[in-house]
Design a protein around this motif. Structure first.
Motif, PDB file in Angstrom:
ATOM      1  N   TRP A   1       0.845  -1.199   0.000  1.00 42.65           N
ATOM      2  CA  TRP A   1       0.000   0.000   0.000  1.00 42.65           C
ATOM      3  C   TRP A   1       0.881   1.250   0.000  1.00 42.65           C
ATOM      4  CZ3 TRP A   1      -3.981   2.458  -1.391  1.00 42.65           C
ATOM      5  CH2 TRP A   1      -4.444   3.596  -0.737  1.00 42.65           C
ATOM      6  N   GLU A   2       1.891   1.272   0.854  1.00 40.28           N
ATOM      7  CA  GLU A   2       2.799   2.425   0.913  1.00 40.28           C
ATOM      8  C   GLU A   2       3.542   2.599  -0.412  1.00 40.28           C
ATOM      9  OE1 GLU A   2       2.902   4.715   3.317  1.00 40.28           O
ATOM     10  OE2 GLU A   2       1.327   3.563   4.322  1.00 40.28           O
ATOM     11  N   ASN A   3       3.985   1.504  -1.006  1.00 37.30           N
ATOM     12  CA  ASN A   3       4.689   1.582  -2.290  1.00 37.30           C
ATOM     13  C   ASN A   3       3.774   2.052  -3.419  1.00 37.30           C
ATOM     14  OD1 ASN A   3       7.133   0.825  -1.183  1.00 37.30           O
ATOM     15  ND2 ASN A   3       6.871  -1.338  -1.687  1.00 37.30           N
ATOM     16  N   LEU A   4       2.519   1.631  -3.392  1.00 34.89           N
ATOM     17  CA  LEU A   4       1.565   2.104  -4.398  1.00 34.89           C
ATOM     18  C   LEU A   4       1.343   3.610  -4.271  1.00 34.89           C
ATOM     19  CD1 LEU A   4      -1.079  -0.767  -4.354  1.00 34.89           C
ATOM     20  CD2 LEU A   4       0.296  -0.072  -6.318  1.00 34.89           C
ATOM     21  N   LYS A   5       1.223   4.094  -3.030  1.00 30.49           N
ATOM     22  CA  LYS A   5       1.045   5.537  -2.822  1.00 30.49           C
ATOM     23  C   LYS A   5       2.259   6.316  -3.331  1.00 30.49           C
ATOM     24  CE  LYS A   5       0.100   5.523   1.608  1.00 30.49           C
ATOM     25  NZ  LYS A   5      -0.340   5.946   2.956  1.00 30.49           N
ATOM     26  N   LYS A   6       3.456   5.807  -3.052  1.00 26.54           N
ATOM     27  CA  LYS A   6       4.680   6.473  -3.516  1.00 26.54           C
ATOM     28  C   LYS A   6       4.730   6.493  -5.047  1.00 26.54           C
ATOM     29  CE  LYS A   6       7.485   5.258   0.478  1.00 26.54           C
ATOM     30  NZ  LYS A   6       8.582   4.405   0.964  1.00 26.54           N
ATOM     31  N   SER A   7       4.368   5.371  -5.664  1.00 22.46           N
ATOM     32  CA  SER A   7       4.390   5.293  -7.127  1.00 22.46           C
ATOM     33  C   SER A   7       3.433   6.283  -7.757  1.00 22.46           C
ATOM     34  CB  SER A   7       4.030   3.877  -7.588  1.00 22.46           C
ATOM     35  OG  SER A   7       4.989   2.958  -7.177  1.00 22.46           O
ATOM     36  N   VAL A   8       2.248   6.408  -7.179  1.00 25.53           N
ATOM     37  CA  VAL A   8       1.243   7.326  -7.708  1.00 25.53           C
ATOM     38  C   VAL A   8       1.714   8.769  -7.570  1.00 25.53           C
ATOM     39  CG1 VAL A   8      -1.035   8.299  -7.161  1.00 25.53           C
ATOM     40  CG2 VAL A   8      -0.775   5.868  -7.501  1.00 25.53           C
ATOM     41  N   ARG A   9       2.254   9.107  -6.411  1.00 23.26           N
ATOM     42  CA  ARG A   9       2.728  10.483  -6.211  1.00 23.26           C
ATOM     43  C   ARG A   9       3.877  10.813  -7.154  1.00 23.26           C
ATOM     44  NH1 ARG A   9       1.736   9.414  -0.133  1.00 23.26           N
ATOM     45  NH2 ARG A   9      -0.299  10.387   0.128  1.00 23.26           N
ATOM     46  N   LYS A  10       4.776   9.873  -7.341  1.00 22.33           N
ATOM     47  CA  LYS A  10       5.907  10.084  -8.243  1.00 22.33           C
ATOM     48  C   LYS A  10       5.422  10.238  -9.682  1.00 22.33           C
ATOM     49  CE  LYS A  10      10.338   8.078  -9.521  1.00 22.33           C
ATOM     50  NZ  LYS A  10      11.266   6.974  -9.298  1.00 22.33           N
ATOM     51  N   ARG A  11       4.489   9.387 -10.077  1.00 25.49           N
ATOM     52  CA  ARG A  11       3.944   9.443 -11.438  1.00 25.49           C
ATOM     53  C   ARG A  11       3.230  10.767 -11.694  1.00 25.49           C
ATOM     54  NH1 ARG A  11       0.323   4.801 -14.232  1.00 25.49           N
ATOM     55  NH2 ARG A  11      -0.563   6.037 -15.881  1.00 25.49           N
ATOM     56  N   ASN A  12       2.385  11.183 -10.749  1.00 23.19           N
ATOM     57  CA  ASN A  12       1.643  12.429 -10.928  1.00 23.19           C
ATOM     58  C   ASN A  12       2.557  13.648 -10.887  1.00 23.19           C
ATOM     59  OD1 ASN A  12      -0.829  11.218 -11.335  1.00 23.19           O
ATOM     60  ND2 ASN A  12      -1.303  11.150  -9.172  1.00 23.19           N
ATOM     61  N   THR A  13       3.609  13.593 -10.096  1.00 24.23           N
ATOM     62  CA  THR A  13       4.588  14.681 -10.079  1.00 24.23           C
ATOM     63  C   THR A  13       5.287  14.778 -11.424  1.00 24.23           C
ATOM     64  OG1 THR A  13       4.942  14.482  -7.705  1.00 24.23           O
ATOM     65  CG2 THR A  13       6.685  15.545  -8.967  1.00 24.23           C
ATOM     66  N   SER A  14       5.659  13.649 -12.000  1.00 27.66           N
ATOM     67  CA  SER A  14       6.302  13.648 -13.316  1.00 27.66           C
ATOM     68  C   SER A  14       5.381  14.244 -14.373  1.00 27.66           C
ATOM     69  CB  SER A  14       6.681  12.223 -13.728  1.00 27.66           C
ATOM     70  OG  SER A  14       7.651  11.698 -12.876  1.00 27.66           O
ATOM     71  N   ILE A  15       4.113  13.894 -14.313  1.00 21.73           N
ATOM     72  CA  ILE A  15       3.142  14.424 -15.276  1.00 21.73           C
ATOM     73  C   ILE A  15       3.018  15.932 -15.118  1.00 21.73           C
ATOM     74  CG2 ILE A  15       0.696  14.458 -15.925  1.00 21.73           C
ATOM     75  CD1 ILE A  15       0.680  11.421 -15.213  1.00 21.73           C
ATOM     76  N   ARG A  16       2.880  16.402 -13.867  1.00 18.15           N
ATOM     77  CA  ARG A  16       2.757  17.852 -13.635  1.00 18.15           C
ATOM     78  C   ARG A  16       4.012  18.584 -14.103  1.00 18.15           C
ATOM     79  NH1 ARG A  16       0.683  16.355  -8.676  1.00 18.15           N
ATOM     80  NH2 ARG A  16       2.579  16.982  -7.611  1.00 18.15           N
ATOM     81  N   GLN A  17       5.194  18.054 -13.805  1.00 13.30           N
ATOM     82  CA  GLN A  17       6.435  18.696 -14.231  1.00 13.30           C
ATOM     83  C   GLN A  17       6.538  18.732 -15.751  1.00 13.30           C
ATOM     84  OE1 GLN A  17       9.415  16.426 -12.166  1.00 13.30           O
ATOM     85  NE2 GLN A  17       9.364  17.758 -10.371  1.00 13.30           N
ATOM     86  N   TYR A  18       6.151  17.647 -16.404  1.00 12.28           N
ATOM     87  CA  TYR A  18       6.197  17.606 -17.854  1.00 12.28           C
ATOM     88  C   TYR A  18       5.239  18.632 -18.454  1.00 12.28           C
ATOM     89  CZ  TYR A  18       6.240  16.071 -22.635  1.00 12.28           C
ATOM     90  OH  TYR A  18       6.371  16.042 -23.994  1.00 12.28           O
ATOM     91  N   ASN A  19       4.064  18.760 -17.863  1.00  8.68           N
ATOM     92  CA  ASN A  19       3.077  19.698 -18.378  1.00  8.68           C
ATOM     93  C   ASN A  19       3.506  21.153 -18.212  1.00  8.68           C
ATOM     94  OD1 ASN A  19       1.358  17.705 -19.273  1.00  8.68           O
ATOM     95  ND2 ASN A  19       0.183  17.653 -17.386  1.00  8.68           N
ATOM     96  N   LEU A  20       4.412  21.432 -17.288  1.00 11.37           N
ATOM     97  CA  LEU A  20       4.907  22.793 -17.101  1.00 11.37           C
ATOM     98  C   LEU A  20       5.992  23.153 -18.114  1.00 11.37           C
ATOM     99  CD1 LEU A  20       5.100  22.962 -13.208  1.00 11.37           C
ATOM    100  CD2 LEU A  20       3.435  24.080 -14.698  1.00 11.37           C
ATOM    101  N   LYS A  21       6.598  22.149 -18.742  1.00 10.72           N
ATOM    102  CA  LYS A  21       7.612  22.389 -19.760  1.00 10.72           C
ATOM    103  C   LYS A  21       6.960  22.934 -21.019  1.00 10.72           C
ATOM    104  CE  LYS A  21      10.705  18.496 -18.894  1.00 10.72           C
ATOM    105  NZ  LYS A  21      11.268  17.334 -19.597  1.00 10.72           N
TER     106      LYS A  21
END
Length: 133
Positions: free
Chosen positions: A63-83
């Motif tokens: 459960w903790e690893n799934l939460k970390k994966s989701v946060r990392k994935r969504n952060t990558s998407i947000r950072q990419y969208n700001l480029k």
């Protein structure tokens, strides 16, 4: 005995159980909630054992690893969208990560800022960027 990796069906079962027992996703850490969370995790272990035939010792860690994966994935998407430029980013769809994102809501999606720094409310034209309405 070494615990085997959870398959897709087991992960979806885990997420379904967590979704139904919303006490797990609460941020409160008082004594009452901690006891409730502990009882829910024990119940999950029993149900999971009955379904999978073995008692996985790593359900909380998963459960903790799934939460970390989701946060990392969504952060990558947000950072990419700001480029600017670089074309489109494609991320493979993942049903489990989508469900975790839905359960965690703003804690992994970020917060929408309603006002600019000067306190003026954004209008539709500034949100879509076209300036036509």
């Amino acid at each position: 005995m070494k615990a085997s990796a959870l398959g897709k069906n087991e992960i979806l079962f885990l997420l379904d159980f967590i979704f139904k027992q919303n006490v797990i996703t609460t941020k409160a850490t008082n004594t009452t909630n901690n006891k409730l969370k502990e009882e829910v995790w024990k119940s999950l272990a029993q149900e999971f054992s009955a379904m999978a035939g073995e008692l996985p010792e790593q359900l909380r860690l998963k459960w903790e690893n799934l939460k970390k994966s989701v946060r990392k994935r969504n952060t990558s998407i947000r950072q990419y969208n700001l480029k600017t430029g670089d074309g489109k980013m494609y991320i493979l769809p993942d049903e489990a990560l989508y469900l975790v994102t839905f359960m965690l809501k703003a804690t992994c999606m970020g917060f929408t800022v309603e006002f600019y720094g000067d306190g003026k409310k954004r209008n539709v034209a500034t949100r879509c960027g076209c300036g036509t309405h």
